[in-house]
Design a protein around this motif. Sequence first.
Motif, short mmCIF file in Angstrom:
data_model
loop_
_atom_site.label_atom_id
_atom_site.label_comp_id
_atom_site.label_asym_id
_atom_site.label_seq_id
_atom_site.Cartn_x
_atom_site.Cartn_y
_atom_site.Cartn_z
N ILE A 80 -27.66 -69.00 69.22
CA ILE A 80 -26.61 -68.94 68.39
C ILE A 80 -25.49 -68.56 68.81
CG2 ILE A 80 -25.92 -65.52 67.79
CD1 ILE A 80 -29.29 -65.72 66.71
N MET A 84 -23.30 -71.44 66.31
CA MET A 84 -22.96 -70.44 65.51
C MET A 84 -21.78 -70.67 65.35
SD MET A 84 -25.21 -69.34 63.32
CE MET A 84 -24.29 -67.48 62.32
N TYR A 91 -28.52 -64.42 60.97
CA TYR A 91 -28.76 -64.90 61.19
C TYR A 91 -29.36 -64.78 63.27
CZ TYR A 91 -26.87 -68.96 58.49
OH TYR A 91 -26.75 -69.89 57.46
#
Length: 127
Positions: A80, A84, A91
């Motif tokens: 992440i 991201m 998510y």
Amino acid sequence: MTLRWQEVGRSMRKNWDHLWRDHRIAVLNKSLWVGHAAFSGQGLVILVTLVVAVQRWHRRCLRPVEAVAIWFLLANYLLILAFMPVSWERYYLPTLIAALLVASLGVTWLTQALAGQSDRPAKLDVI
């Protein structure tokens, strides 16, 4: 598919307000360990569990299932942070599940230590 996702991310940076509003690490940690925590102090329990897991790994007492839960949390958290482009909380779900697994692992170790049980389960007698 990766190129398409990067293109979508670039277009969102121009148009949407779902970007990281502050430093990425601060936003992620606040959201995971405070905003979506299942109980107060979950982040502290996970941190202590990770320290104990390193100690158990050095003593060769870390079970493979325990190691999988810990690696699952670390992989999700780092992915992440690395990939991201936007701060969408949907998510975070795999990381939240992994965090609960690691927190429950820490609580299990604590109760076993308080009960005086050993690190390894007793052998089952097979008939």
